[in-house]
Write a protein that holds these residues in place. Structure first.
Motif, mmCIF file in Angstrom:
data_model
loop_
_atom_site.group_PDB
_atom_site.id
_atom_site.type_symbol
_atom_site.label_atom_id
_atom_site.label_comp_id
_atom_site.label_asym_id
_atom_site.label_seq_id
_atom_site.Cartn_x
_atom_site.Cartn_y
_atom_site.Cartn_z
ATOM 1 N N GLU A 79 -7.083 -11.813 7.750
ATOM 2 C CA GLU A 79 -6.977 -10.805 8.810
ATOM 3 C C GLU A 79 -5.590 -10.166 8.846
ATOM 4 O OE1 GLU A 79 -8.099 -13.186 12.103
ATOM 5 O OE2 GLU A 79 -10.234 -13.211 11.554
ATOM 6 N N ALA A 80 -4.550 -10.977 8.620
ATOM 7 C CA ALA A 80 -3.191 -10.443 8.615
ATOM 8 C C ALA A 80 -3.000 -9.462 7.460
ATOM 9 C CB ALA A 80 -2.175 -11.580 8.522
ATOM 10 N N VAL A 81 -3.468 -9.830 6.284
ATOM 11 C CA VAL A 81 -3.346 -8.937 5.132
ATOM 12 C C VAL A 81 -4.125 -7.649 5.375
ATOM 13 C CG1 VAL A 81 -4.012 -8.636 2.711
ATOM 14 C CG2 VAL A 81 -2.803 -10.704 3.421
ATOM 15 N N GLN A 82 -5.309 -7.769 5.953
ATOM 16 C CA GLN A 82 -6.098 -6.570 6.223
ATOM 17 C C GLN A 82 -5.383 -5.655 7.209
ATOM 18 O OE1 GLN A 82 -8.678 -5.680 4.543
ATOM 19 N NE2 GLN A 82 -8.995 -3.780 5.681
ATOM 20 N N GLU A 83 -4.749 -6.247 8.216
ATOM 21 C CA GLU A 83 -3.988 -5.435 9.170
ATOM 22 C C GLU A 83 -2.859 -4.695 8.464
ATOM 23 O OE1 GLU A 83 -1.288 -6.022 13.245
ATOM 24 O OE2 GLU A 83 -2.837 -7.493 12.736
ATOM 25 N N GLY A 84 -2.190 -5.375 7.554
ATOM 26 C CA GLY A 84 -1.114 -4.731 6.808
ATOM 27 C C GLY A 84 -1.620 -3.640 5.883
ATOM 28 N N LEU A 85 -2.743 -3.889 5.209
ATOM 29 C CA LEU A 85 -3.309 -2.878 4.318
ATOM 30 C C LEU A 85 -3.692 -1.628 5.087
ATOM 31 C CD1 LEU A 85 -5.629 -5.054 2.013
ATOM 32 C CD2 LEU A 85 -3.287 -4.306 1.571
ATOM 33 N N GLU A 86 -4.303 -1.824 6.237
ATOM 34 C CA GLU A 86 -4.709 -0.669 7.038
ATOM 35 C C GLU A 86 -3.500 0.085 7.574
ATOM 36 O OE1 GLU A 86 -7.363 -2.213 9.981
ATOM 37 O OE2 GLU A 86 -8.941 -2.712 8.513
ATOM 38 N N ALA A 87 -2.450 -0.647 7.945
ATOM 39 C CA ALA A 87 -1.227 0.010 8.416
ATOM 40 C C ALA A 87 -0.584 0.809 7.291
ATOM 41 C CB ALA A 87 -0.249 -1.028 8.962
ATOM 42 N N VAL A 114 0.833 -1.206 0.000
ATOM 43 C CA VAL A 114 0.000 0.000 0.000
ATOM 44 C C VAL A 114 0.867 1.256 0.000
ATOM 45 C CG1 VAL A 114 -1.760 1.296 1.255
ATOM 46 C CG2 VAL A 114 -1.890 -1.198 1.130
ATOM 47 N N GLU A 115 1.939 1.248 0.766
ATOM 48 C CA GLU A 115 2.830 2.398 0.794
ATOM 49 C C GLU A 115 3.373 2.697 -0.603
ATOM 50 O OE1 GLU A 115 4.510 1.842 5.373
ATOM 51 O OE2 GLU A 115 5.771 1.298 3.661
ATOM 52 N N ASP A 116 3.730 1.651 -1.346
ATOM 53 C CA ASP A 116 4.265 1.844 -2.691
ATOM 54 C C ASP A 116 3.191 2.345 -3.655
ATOM 55 O OD1 ASP A 116 6.716 1.022 -1.761
ATOM 56 O OD2 ASP A 116 6.569 -1.025 -2.550
ATOM 57 N N LEU A 117 1.962 1.856 -3.492
ATOM 58 C CA LEU A 117 0.869 2.365 -4.322
ATOM 59 C C LEU A 117 0.660 3.854 -4.078
ATOM 60 C CD1 LEU A 117 -1.961 -0.351 -4.159
ATOM 61 C CD2 LEU A 117 -0.468 0.174 -6.084
ATOM 62 N N ALA A 118 0.645 4.232 -2.807
ATOM 63 C CA ALA A 118 0.422 5.638 -2.467
ATOM 64 C C ALA A 118 1.524 6.528 -3.024
ATOM 65 C CB ALA A 118 0.320 5.795 -0.952
ATOM 66 N N LEU A 119 2.757 6.057 -2.970
ATOM 67 C CA LEU A 119 3.873 6.823 -3.534
ATOM 68 C C LEU A 119 3.704 7.032 -5.034
ATOM 69 C CD1 LEU A 119 6.947 5.288 -1.658
ATOM 70 C CD2 LEU A 119 6.198 7.678 -1.570
#
Length: 385
Positions: free
Chosen positions: A129-137, A97-102
């Motif tokens: 659930e783990a992936v969702q936690e990472g996406l939200e982070a 997600v960080e790379d997408l935002a960049l």
């Protein structure tokens, strides 16, 4: 093209990376950072084909650029291997997600197959659930850095397995906690969507949206089956729909620039897809690398993207696998601009196509379209000052 986006403003003065973009076809296990793969592989003792980030990234790109979808898919053995733990999934999703935002992405749908990430003991629900936690982070980190991005999971079932119903139920179970749609992926030839007919019926009864990989490694039969048995609202790739279009050259007319004018005759499947606005998730570089467009040529200018766009298909621009193809969404737009001469108005239209195709409520899509249009207009005004 809006009134402010005219020839008086040089499109070259506007950096596409700064414009808001929509990502609909982007695989989680195809978007890892090479440095992250190295670190996670070292932790679990997984052997890699290279020992430094630069060389590893080059290996992925070279292996993917083979013209074979089978070999392209083999590169995922290494990425999936390091995505088998909760911590590994969280980290990969966050960085994704960080790379997408960049890259300027403001809305992204992240597709991945939970069934491929349970080798170390995670349950399907724990993996989601783990992936969702990472996406939200990752989204929170982007906001802290002054960027805004919203993401959702496209829960994917592997076509060669027999877990379609199980994965469909998994997706619906998480519809209120991050899952926005369902997909099937993997080897397309010989594995029609109708294998999962019961699962697609279940998803339709739950009003849960579906996109299906079709028209990439296989042709029109795969597309038709995705539409009929799969009730697909979008086609993942779908590029081979162009095989149902016949161009009849006209000897009597010429375009203003002297080029020959052709008449496009659409077959029934192509007409159905175009006339009903069924979105195509086109991935230009990937389509070239995997041989999906070999019926049209072996260079990017042979890609039927422009043909489909000019004929009024709802085409969208996507990356597929950023690591393997060595691309970004900005780069794919720039490639299309350079290849087909698109201007800023085209970039906006293609972006709005993706907004309309997003698995979001109508009100959210309308707000997103307004944000994107105003952002494009603002970029034009700033470039003209």
């Amino acid at each position: 093209m809006t009134q402010t986006q005219n020839d008086a403003v040089s499109d070259a003065a506007i950096d596409i990376q700064t414009l808001p973009k929509i990502s609909l076809h982007d695989h989680l296990d195809g978007g890892l950072r090479p440095a992250t793969i190295l670190e996670l592989a070292a932790e679990i003792g997984h052997e890699l084909p290279a020992s430094d980030a630069e060389s590893l990234g080059a290996w992925f790109r070279e292996s993917a650029d083979s013209g074979s979808l089978v070999r392209y898919l083999e590169t995922f053995d290494h990425t999936i291997a390091v995505m088998q733990t909760r911590d590994g999934l969280i980290r990969v999703a966050r960085e994704f997600v960080e790379d997408l935002a960049l890259d300027g992405v403001v809305y992204g749908e992240v597709r991945w197959a939970p069934e491929q990430h349970t080798q170390k003991g995670l349950t399907l629900d724990e993996a989601v659930e783990a992936v969702q936690e990472g996406l939200e982070a990752g989204a929170a980190a982007a906001i802290a850095a002054g960027r805004v991005i919203q993401v959702g999971q496209l829960i994917t079932a592997m076509r060669h397995a027999d877990r379609g119903q199980e994965i469909a139920e998994l997706a619906v179970r998480h519809r209120d906690t991050g899952a926005v749609g369902f997909d099937i992926a993997g080897a397309e030839n010989g594995f029609l969507p109708s294998r999962f007919a019961d699962a697609f019926t279940y998803l339709a009864s739950e009003q849960f949206p579906v996109t299906i990989h079709a028209g990439e490694a296989a042709g029109l039969d795969s597309i038709q089956d995705a539409l009929v048995a799969g009730r697909a609202l979008r086609l993942g790739h779908g590029v081979r729909i162009a095989e149902d279009i016949e161009i009849e050259e006209s000897e009597d007319e010429e375009a203003a620039d002297g080029e020959e004018v052709g008449i496009a005759n659409l077959g029934r499947i192509a007409s159905w897809v175009r006339d009903r606005g069924i979105p195509l998730e086109l991935c230009p570089s990937s389509n070239l690398q995997t041989g999906a467009i070999e019926a049209f040529g072996t260079t990017i200018d042979a890609h039927p993207f422009d043909l489909l766009y000019q004929l009024g298909f709802k085409v969208t621009v996507n990356t597929d696998n950023r690591l393997m193809s060595g691309v970004t969404l900005t780069g794919e737009f720039e490639l299309l601009v350079d290849t087909f001469g698109y201007d800023l108005g085209d970039v906006l239209e293609l972006t709005l196509n993706a907004v309309d195709a997003a698995f979001l409520p109508l009100e959210d899509r309308e707000a997103l379209a307004e944000h994107i249009t105003s952002s494009f207009d603002r970029a034009v005004r700033q470039a003209s000052e």
